[in-house]
Motif scaffolding. Structure first.
Motif, short mmCIF file in Angstrom:
data_model
loop_
_atom_site.label_atom_id
_atom_site.label_comp_id
_atom_site.label_asym_id
_atom_site.label_seq_id
_atom_site.Cartn_x
_atom_site.Cartn_y
_atom_site.Cartn_z
N ARG A 23 0.79 -1.23 0.00
CA ARG A 23 0.00 0.00 0.00
C ARG A 23 0.83 1.28 0.00
NH1 ARG A 23 -4.12 0.18 -2.14
NH2 ARG A 23 -4.87 1.86 -0.84
N TYR A 24 2.15 1.17 -0.10
CA TYR A 24 3.02 2.34 0.01
C TYR A 24 2.67 3.43 -1.01
CZ TYR A 24 7.16 5.22 0.51
OH TYR A 24 8.00 6.28 0.74
N GLN A 25 2.57 3.08 -2.27
CA GLN A 25 2.32 4.09 -3.31
C GLN A 25 0.98 4.78 -3.11
OE1 GLN A 25 4.48 5.28 -5.60
NE2 GLN A 25 5.98 3.95 -4.65
N ALA A 26 -0.05 4.04 -2.76
CA ALA A 26 -1.36 4.64 -2.52
C ALA A 26 -1.33 5.58 -1.32
CB ALA A 26 -2.41 3.55 -2.32
N ALA A 31 -0.81 11.14 0.90
CA ALA A 31 0.01 12.09 1.65
C ALA A 31 0.38 13.29 0.79
CB ALA A 31 1.27 11.41 2.18
N TYR A 32 0.66 13.03 -0.50
CA TYR A 32 0.99 14.13 -1.41
C TYR A 32 -0.20 15.08 -1.57
CZ TYR A 32 1.71 16.76 -5.65
OH TYR A 32 1.80 17.78 -6.55
N LEU A 33 -1.38 14.52 -1.73
CA LEU A 33 -2.54 15.37 -1.90
C LEU A 33 -2.87 16.15 -0.63
CD1 LEU A 33 -4.76 13.07 -4.11
CD2 LEU A 33 -3.60 15.17 -4.79
N LEU A 45 4.46 10.46 5.45
CA LEU A 45 4.17 9.02 5.42
C LEU A 45 5.17 8.26 6.28
CD1 LEU A 45 2.68 6.52 4.54
CD2 LEU A 45 3.97 6.58 2.39
N HIS A 46 6.44 8.58 6.17
CA HIS A 46 7.46 7.88 6.96
C HIS A 46 7.26 8.11 8.45
CE1 HIS A 46 10.29 7.56 3.24
NE2 HIS A 46 9.17 6.90 3.10
N ASP A 47 6.91 9.36 8.82
CA ASP A 47 6.64 9.64 10.23
C ASP A 47 5.44 8.82 10.72
OD1 ASP A 47 8.72 11.44 10.33
OD2 ASP A 47 7.45 13.23 10.37
N ALA A 48 4.40 8.76 9.91
CA ALA A 48 3.21 8.00 10.29
C ALA A 48 3.54 6.51 10.44
CB ALA A 48 2.10 8.20 9.26
N LEU A 49 4.28 5.97 9.48
CA LEU A 49 4.66 4.55 9.58
C LEU A 49 5.53 4.29 10.80
CD1 LEU A 49 5.37 3.79 5.81
CD2 LEU A 49 3.43 2.97 7.18
N ALA A 50 6.42 5.22 11.09
CA ALA A 50 7.29 5.06 12.27
C ALA A 50 6.48 5.12 13.56
CB ALA A 50 8.36 6.15 12.28
N ALA A 64 -7.15 -3.06 8.94
CA ALA A 64 -7.21 -1.87 9.79
C ALA A 64 -5.93 -1.04 9.77
CB ALA A 64 -7.54 -2.27 11.22
N ALA A 65 -4.84 -1.61 9.35
CA ALA A 65 -3.56 -0.90 9.39
C ALA A 65 -3.61 0.37 8.55
CB ALA A 65 -2.43 -1.81 8.90
N GLU A 66 -4.26 0.31 7.40
CA GLU A 66 -4.32 1.49 6.54
C GLU A 66 -5.06 2.63 7.23
OE1 GLU A 66 -5.12 2.74 1.94
OE2 GLU A 66 -5.23 0.65 2.54
N GLY A 67 -6.12 2.33 7.93
CA GLY A 67 -6.85 3.36 8.67
C GLY A 67 -5.98 4.00 9.75
N TYR A 68 -5.21 3.18 10.44
CA TYR A 68 -4.31 3.70 11.47
C TYR A 68 -3.27 4.64 10.84
CZ TYR A 68 -5.84 0.51 15.18
OH TYR A 68 -6.56 -0.15 16.14
N VAL A 69 -2.71 4.23 9.72
CA VAL A 69 -1.68 5.04 9.07
C VAL A 69 -2.28 6.34 8.54
CG1 VAL A 69 -0.01 5.15 7.18
CG2 VAL A 69 -0.21 3.07 8.54
N ARG A 70 -3.45 6.26 7.89
CA ARG A 70 -4.11 7.47 7.37
C ARG A 70 -4.42 8.44 8.49
NH1 ARG A 70 -7.69 4.18 4.16
NH2 ARG A 70 -9.20 4.54 5.80
N ARG A 71 -5.01 7.94 9.56
CA ARG A 71 -5.36 8.79 10.69
C ARG A 71 -4.10 9.45 11.27
NH1 ARG A 71 -7.70 5.23 13.85
NH2 ARG A 71 -9.64 5.46 12.70
N THR A 72 -3.04 8.68 11.38
CA THR A 72 -1.79 9.22 11.91
C THR A 72 -1.23 10.28 10.97
OG1 THR A 72 -1.35 7.13 13.02
CG2 THR A 72 0.52 8.60 12.72
N MET A 73 -1.33 10.07 9.64
CA MET A 73 -0.86 11.08 8.69
C MET A 73 -1.63 12.38 8.85
SD MET A 73 0.12 9.24 5.04
CE MET A 73 -1.57 9.05 4.55
N VAL A 74 -2.94 12.28 8.92
CA VAL A 74 -3.76 13.50 9.02
C VAL A 74 -3.46 14.22 10.32
CG1 VAL A 74 -6.12 14.35 9.26
CG2 VAL A 74 -5.58 12.69 7.49
N ARG A 75 -3.44 13.50 11.41
CA ARG A 75 -3.19 14.15 12.71
C ARG A 75 -1.79 14.74 12.79
NH1 ARG A 75 -6.58 10.11 16.68
NH2 ARG A 75 -8.60 10.79 15.92
N THR A 76 -0.81 14.04 12.24
CA THR A 76 0.56 14.57 12.23
C THR A 76 0.62 15.83 11.38
OG1 THR A 76 1.48 12.36 12.54
CG2 THR A 76 2.96 14.04 11.65
#
Length: 173
Positions: A23-26, A31-33, A45-50, A64-76
């Motif tokens: 799912r990295y590219q998606a 994250a770019y948008l 994205l790297h901060d969120a994954l970390a 569920a992992a994608e939701g966690y990463v998306r939420r972390t990206m937005v909040r970060t």
């Protein structure tokens, strides 16, 4: 039926690592948008994954992992914006495979970059990542009514920005 968790060990390959590869590219396009800059998108994205990686053992559902990463990206991203309170706009989307979909319509990417961060995040989550309004609200950490307000204002601004270009194309022929 036994549910596979994101817990490491057992089968050899870490399911979280497999998720990141798949799912990295998606996630990077999203994250770019949200950020409007390919370098900031990679950092985000790297901060969120970390941040999610150490907690991967608590993720029970494979999807569920994608939701966690998306939420972390937005909040970060929102947290960074609150700290810096400045907007970095790019004249055009950068080249690269991670943003090919955004490059198809440079005007849309430029118009998205002109939106306030929370409106941009709401629009990207709802219309690009196809999340329901309730999930957009969860991702942004606000009520559904506030998420709808961000969406309505963002769409209105995008229409105002993009409609003149569409009208000029229609009058050219």
């Amino acid at each position: 039926m036994k549910r596979e968790s994101m817990r490491p060990g057992g089968s050899g390959a870490d399911p979280f690592d497999e998720f990141v590869v798949a799912r990295y590219q998606a996630l990077l396009r999203g994250a770019y948008l949200i950020t409007g800059d390919v370098h900031d998108a990679r950092d985000l994205l790297h901060d969120a994954l970390a941040r999610v990686y150490p907690k991967r053992s608590t993720i029970r559902e494979p999807g569920a992992a994608e939701g966690y990463v998306r939420r972390t990206m937005v909040r970060t991203h929102v947290s960074r914006w609150r700290r810096t309170r400045r907007e970095v706009l790019t004249p055009a989307p950068p080249d690269g495979p991670a943003v090919q979909e955004a490059e198809r319509d440079g005007q849309l990417a430029a118009a998205l970059a002109g939106l306030p961060r929370r409106q941009r995040a709401a629009v990207v989550l709802r219309y690009y990542l196809d999340l329901p309004v309730a999930q957009v609200a969860v991702e942004l950490g606000c009520s559904a009514a506030t998420a709808k307000t961000h969406l309505a204002r963002g769409i209105k601004a995008l229409r105002q920005e993009l409609e003149p270009a569409r009208e000029m194309v229609g009058h050219g022929g």
